[in-house]
Design a protein around this motif. Structure first.
Motif, short mmCIF file in Angstrom:
data_model
loop_
_atom_site.label_atom_id
_atom_site.label_comp_id
_atom_site.label_asym_id
_atom_site.label_seq_id
_atom_site.Cartn_x
_atom_site.Cartn_y
_atom_site.Cartn_z
N MET A 87 0.85 -1.19 0.00
CA MET A 87 0.00 0.00 0.00
C MET A 87 0.89 1.24 0.00
N PHE A 88 0.51 2.22 -0.84
CA PHE A 88 1.28 3.45 -1.00
C PHE A 88 0.49 4.64 -0.46
N GLN A 89 1.16 5.81 -0.40
CA GLN A 89 0.44 7.04 -0.05
C GLN A 89 -0.68 7.29 -1.04
N ASP A 90 -0.39 7.10 -2.32
CA ASP A 90 -1.42 7.15 -3.35
C ASP A 90 -2.12 5.80 -3.32
N ASN A 91 -3.43 5.81 -3.14
CA ASN A 91 -4.15 4.55 -2.95
C ASN A 91 -4.20 3.67 -4.19
N ASN A 92 -3.73 4.19 -5.34
CA ASN A 92 -3.65 3.39 -6.57
C ASN A 92 -5.00 2.81 -7.00
N LEU A 93 -6.07 3.57 -6.79
CA LEU A 93 -7.38 3.15 -7.27
C LEU A 93 -7.59 3.67 -8.69
N PHE A 94 -8.33 2.91 -9.47
CA PHE A 94 -8.67 3.34 -10.83
C PHE A 94 -9.92 4.20 -10.77
N ALA A 95 -9.80 5.43 -11.26
CA ALA A 95 -10.89 6.40 -11.13
C ALA A 95 -12.17 5.96 -11.83
N HIS A 96 -12.04 5.18 -12.91
CA HIS A 96 -13.22 4.80 -13.69
C HIS A 96 -13.89 3.53 -13.18
N LEU A 97 -13.29 2.90 -12.16
CA LEU A 97 -13.86 1.67 -11.61
C LEU A 97 -14.57 1.94 -10.29
N THR A 98 -15.56 1.11 -9.99
CA THR A 98 -16.25 1.21 -8.70
C THR A 98 -15.37 0.64 -7.60
N ALA A 99 -15.78 0.86 -6.35
CA ALA A 99 -15.03 0.29 -5.23
C ALA A 99 -14.96 -1.22 -5.35
N GLU A 100 -16.07 -1.84 -5.69
CA GLU A 100 -16.11 -3.29 -5.86
C GLU A 100 -15.12 -3.76 -6.92
N GLU A 101 -15.07 -3.06 -8.03
CA GLU A 101 -14.17 -3.45 -9.12
C GLU A 101 -12.72 -3.19 -8.75
N ASN A 102 -12.46 -2.08 -8.06
CA ASN A 102 -11.09 -1.78 -7.64
C ASN A 102 -10.56 -2.83 -6.68
N VAL A 103 -11.43 -3.40 -5.85
CA VAL A 103 -11.00 -4.45 -4.93
C VAL A 103 -10.84 -5.78 -5.66
N ALA A 104 -11.83 -6.14 -6.46
CA ALA A 104 -11.83 -7.44 -7.14
C ALA A 104 -10.69 -7.58 -8.13
N ILE A 105 -10.24 -6.46 -8.68
CA ILE A 105 -9.17 -6.53 -9.68
C ILE A 105 -7.87 -7.03 -9.05
N GLY A 106 -7.80 -7.02 -7.73
CA GLY A 106 -6.62 -7.55 -7.06
C GLY A 106 -6.46 -9.04 -7.21
N ILE A 107 -7.57 -9.75 -7.47
CA ILE A 107 -7.50 -11.20 -7.65
C ILE A 107 -7.91 -11.64 -9.05
N GLU A 108 -8.59 -10.76 -9.77
CA GLU A 108 -9.05 -11.12 -11.11
C GLU A 108 -8.89 -9.92 -12.03
N PRO A 109 -7.67 -9.66 -12.47
CA PRO A 109 -7.40 -8.45 -13.27
C PRO A 109 -7.89 -8.58 -14.71
N ARG A 110 -9.21 -8.57 -14.85
CA ARG A 110 -9.81 -8.68 -16.18
C ARG A 110 -10.88 -7.62 -16.32
N ALA A 111 -11.23 -7.33 -17.57
CA ALA A 111 -12.24 -6.30 -17.83
C ALA A 111 -13.61 -6.72 -17.31
N ARG A 112 -13.92 -8.01 -17.40
CA ARG A 112 -15.21 -8.51 -16.94
C ARG A 112 -15.00 -9.41 -15.73
N LEU A 113 -15.40 -8.93 -14.58
CA LEU A 113 -15.19 -9.67 -13.34
C LEU A 113 -16.32 -10.67 -13.12
N GLY A 114 -15.96 -11.86 -12.67
CA GLY A 114 -16.95 -12.88 -12.41
C GLY A 114 -17.72 -12.62 -11.13
N ARG A 115 -18.84 -13.33 -10.97
CA ARG A 115 -19.69 -13.14 -9.81
C ARG A 115 -18.94 -13.47 -8.52
N ALA A 116 -18.17 -14.56 -8.54
CA ALA A 116 -17.45 -14.97 -7.33
C ALA A 116 -16.48 -13.88 -6.86
#
Length: 244
Positions: free
Chosen positions: A78-107
């Motif tokens: 974790m950095f001072q800059d939270n490294n979140l993607f401005a165009h993604l929702t909170a859910e997508e910003n979190v999920a991309i940590g385990i599934e870095p794809r454009a279309r995130l699965g339900r799980a």
């Protein structure tokens, strides 16, 4: 078990050679303090793989990772800059940590919402970073770290921009999540606020001029160390000797 071991790790910056020898036990929380330019963030970057040492060995969980790419190391950061993607929702910003794809699965989405709930952001799944406060954005970044479940967590002043009360709240949240984990992660935290280490870190390391000058229990170094370099950094005089 030793989670992090640096053996003679060197890095040259602007003509100055930094050298680090350090061992951090599995599950330990180590705080790094020292003046600006002392090498605190450089040390983290060497552990994470963002910098390659000129010499020496970086071992993580007993494995030589000196030449491994950052993505293959058992680390979250974790950095001072939270490294979140401005165009993604909170859910997508979190999920991309385990599934870095454009279309995130339900799980992945369900796991992301669960992680958001763990950091007190239940109901924030569809919010974007611009709709959240600084503290809330850092909670999203922390939720992403939780979801990745890496055994080593590096904190490069991620809460430095927050006020004292909120910074303490975030550190308490990290401590709480760590305590509840069946396998508490090893944490190395850079801070310019030595008091952040109190009540959270197990051990303190004082850096100066690219070297680790002192290590020891937090209270021992902050309250009782007579080392003139550390006392000067803290802006204090050396404590009086017992009996005087």
């Amino acid at each position: 078990m030793t989670a992090i071991e640096l053996r003679g790790v060197t890095h040259r910056y602007e003509g100055v050679e930094m050298r680090f020898d350090l061992a951090v036990g599995a599950g330990e929380w180590l705080a790094l303090i020292g003046p600006s330019g002392a090498g605190k963030s450089t040390l983290l970057d060497l552990v994470a793989g963002f910098l390659r040492p000129e010499s020496g060995t970086v071992r993580l969980q007993g494995v030589d990772r000196t030449r491994d790419e950052p993505a293959t190391r058992p680390i979250s950061m974790m950095f001072q800059d939270n490294n979140l993607f401005a165009h993604l929702t909170a859910e997508e910003n979190v999920a991309i940590g385990i599934e870095p794809r454009a279309r995130l699965g339900r799980a992945a989405r369900e796991r992301a919402r669960s992680a958001l709930a763990e950091v007190g952001l239940e109901g924030f799944a569809k919010r974007r970073p611009s709709d959240m406060s600084g503290g809330e954005r850092q909670r999203v970044a922390l939720a992403r770290v939780i979801l990745r479940e890496r055994p080593i967590l590096l904190l490069d002043e991620p809460f430095a921009a927050l006020g004292p009360a909120l910074r303490a709240e975030m550190l308490a949240l990290v401590a709480s999540l760590r305590t509840r984990s069946p396998r508490p992660p090893t944490i190395v935290m850079v801070t310019h606020h030595p008091d952040d280490a109190r009540g959270f870190a197990d051990r303190l390391a004082f850096l100066e001029d690219g070297h680790i000058r002192l290590t020891g229990p937090v209270a021992e170094l902050l309250d009782r160390s007579a080392d003139s370099r550390l006392r000067a950094y803290l802006g204090e005089r050396a404590p009086p000797r017992e009996g005087l």
